[in-house]
Design an enzyme around this catalytic site. Structure first.
Site, PDB file in Angstrom:
ATOM      1  N   CYS A   2      92.364  59.995  85.226  1.00 26.94           N
ATOM      2  CA  CYS A   2      93.793  60.127  84.954  1.00 26.94           C
ATOM      3  C   CYS A   2      94.559  60.375  86.244  1.00 26.94           C
ATOM      4  O   CYS A   2      95.755  60.106  86.324  1.00 26.94           O
ATOM      5  CB  CYS A   2      94.055  61.234  83.946  1.00 26.94           C
ATOM      6  SG  CYS A   2      93.351  62.824  84.388  1.00 26.94           S
TER       7      CYS A   2
ATOM      8  N   GLU B 260      96.656  67.273  77.926  1.00 24.98           N
ATOM      9  CA  GLU B 260      96.626  66.684  79.263  1.00 24.98           C
ATOM     10  C   GLU B 260      96.491  65.180  79.066  1.00 24.98           C
ATOM     11  O   GLU B 260      95.458  64.695  78.614  1.00 24.98           O
ATOM     12  CB  GLU B 260      95.452  67.244  80.073  1.00 24.98           C
ATOM     13  CG  GLU B 260      95.524  68.740  80.311  1.00 24.98           C
ATOM     14  CD  GLU B 260      96.665  69.148  81.226  1.00 24.98           C
ATOM     15  OE1 GLU B 260      97.165  68.281  81.971  1.00 24.98           O
ATOM     16  OE2 GLU B 260      97.057  70.324  81.189  1.00 24.98           O
TER      17      GLU B 260
END
Length: 520
Positions: free
Chosen positions: A318, A284
């Protein structure tokens, strides 16, 4: 009944603040202790320790944390490898019982863990409590998913004469699984993949981010106290390069979950595919997340969601909003609303209820912020809000900066760079199509949002290139996913699997399929 999630945190009951204050006092009284690694069911005191100080005030010593060595990595991987046969053979009902006990312990300790998170990372109290509760939910959701999906399926028998051919498909764990976590969600982005790997029968070695060793140790305490057998879960802290390389090169490494930057994630993915045989990587990676606001949008709702996503946790998510594309006819009005909301943000010690915006995580981030804002000014960007470091008075001992909104030139290189800081760049666009074209013009595709009419929303959903999408959401334009509600995973350079965290498809990535045929 009140349920804490990232979307409900904005108006909590008074009791929540009272309980957080009490826990914060307890945690402060315990600061400064000497901590250990956790390997093969026991505390291990590494030879060297490093002091961890709070980004809120560098005079606050949180503790002294061990710096693991290559020998510690080997001990942890050997322990995980040795524990695998027994854990893999443990009945599902017993595995899920133990992991639900972990969730229960996290919930019982939610205020104390939340207080430690706030001190270690610089999150405000609601974000810290939300992350802690999210981690408990990961353990419960993955137990529920594993029991519901089964992963053991009877298949049609072969049409053979005179014999019976019984077929089935079985999913089996890979082995010793490594989890490497980032600093921004050090509890949830450790606990989530740890829970997924364990419930599917793998054993785990967790390596925390260098900036957040305390969070990893608190998670290790919950797993230990839940009765997870020795060697099934192991915890390491220390320098990322030395430990990370030793983990990636270890012969017992069966698979890895990494959350962090695109560059590191891609390096790991390439390395894991280049050995004797490829090993699974769930990476990720970064985000350069965009939001589009059209002339038909509710601008007050849009302004609320934009501010929450651009500046929550100091923009160090993020999923944080980084790029804003606004139809020209409403750009001035939206800009005014955004400036007013930014001016009202409480900046300071985030453990205090009145402060929503805390420090950035370390001196490197602090200096990068100063550099980025100076670059914007030097290239003629209009700084509409913020753009300053705070270095005096109550801010002098921490890494405090101001939430920044800048109207930047279309060719400014910061439209493409993941800054991971509270800096939002804005650009005026002709219409929704122009906004979509710019939003999709990125190598990253994690989250995206938009505000507009229902017809425009469907058009946006059909064409946006991102894994997590939101529309007309005041709780957050691009942030706020929660296990059981919104799966979380990126497209393009934001993720390498096409599968999202806490989705129906997630757990299968921690197992490999075996086709079994028995002829009787």
């Amino acid at each position: 009944m009140y349920k804490l999630t990232y979307s409900t945190m904005f108006d909590p009951p008074a009791e929540m603040h009272t309980r957080f204050e009490a826990a914060l006092q307890d945690v402060r009284a315990q600061m400064g202790g000497r901590h250990a690694l956790f390997i093969d069911g026991a505390d291990v005191h590494a030879g060297q320790h490093r002091e961890k100080r709070s980004p809120i005030d560098r005079d606050w010593l949180l503790g002294s944390f061990p710096q693991a060595t290559a020998d510690d990595v080997d001990r942890a991987m050997q322990a995980a490898h040795k524990a695998l046969p027994s854990w893999r053979a443990t009945p599902v009902a017993e595995r899920t019982r133990l992991l639900r006990r972990v969730a229960q312990l996290i919930e019982e300790r939610v205020y104390h863990i939340g207080a430690a998170l706030a001190l270690e990372v610089g999150k405000n109290r609601m974000e810290a409590l939300g992350e802690t509760q999210e981690t408990a939910d990961f353990f419960n959701v993955y137990c529920d998913d594993f029991e519901r999906q089964g992963f053991d399926h009877v298949l049609p028998n072969d049409p053979l004469p005179d014999t019976v051919s019984r077929n089935r498909s079985v999913m089996k764990p890979y082995g010793a699984w490594v989890v490497i976590t980032p600093f921004n969600f050090p509890f949830a982005l450790a606990g989530g993949p740890v829970a997924a790997a364990l419930v599917t029968g793998n054993t785990v070695v967790l390596k925390s981010a260098s900036d957040t060793p305390w969070s990893g140790r608190l998670l290790a305490d919950c797993l230990r106290d839940a009765g997870i057998p020795a060697g099934v879960f192991n915890y390491l802290s220390g320098p990322s390069t030395a430990i990370g390389d030793a983990l990636l090169q270890h012969p017992h490494l069966a698979g890895i979950t990494f959350t962090g930057s695109y560059d590191v994630g891609m390096r790991i993915a390439r390395q894991m595919s280049a050995g004797r045989y490829p090993r699974p990587v769930i990476a990720e990676m970064g985000g350069k997340n965009a939001c589009i606001v059209t002339a038909k949008a509710d601008l007050e709702r849009a302004a609320a969601g934009i501010v929450r996503s651009a500046y929550g946790m100091g923009g160090q998510k993020c999923s944080a909003l980084s790029r804003l594309y606004v139809e020209s006819v409403v750009a001035d009005e939206l800009s005014q609303r955004l400036q007013a909301k930014i001016a009202a943000i409480g900046i300071g010690d985030p453990t205090r209820a009145e402060n929503w915006f805390g420090p950035v995580v370390n001196e490197t981030a602090y200096r990068k912020y100063a550099g980025y804002t100076q670059q914007l000014r030097s290239r003629g960007a209009k700084i509409l809000a913020g753009g300053k470091v705070l270095a005096e008075g109550d801010y002098a001992k921490g890494f405090f900066v101001t939430p920044t909104l800048a109207e930047a030139a279309p060719d400014d290189p910061l439209w493409r760079e993941e800054m991971f800081l509270p800096i939002l760049t804005m650009q005026r666009v002709r219409d929704l199509d122009a906004g979509l074209s710019l939003a999709n013009d990125s190598d990253l595709g994690l989250t995206a949002g938009m505000y507009g009419s229902n017809e425009e929303v469907q058009y946006f959903f059909d064409r946006i290139e991102a894994g997590v999408t939101y529309a007309n959401r005041p709780q957050g334009a691009t942030t706020g996913a929660w296990p059981g509600y919104q799966p979380f995973g990126g497209w393009k350079g934001s993720g390498n699997t096409g599968k999202a965290i806490a989705s129906f498809y997630y757990l299968a990535q921690y197992m490999r399929e075996q086709s079994q045929t028995l002829v009787e």
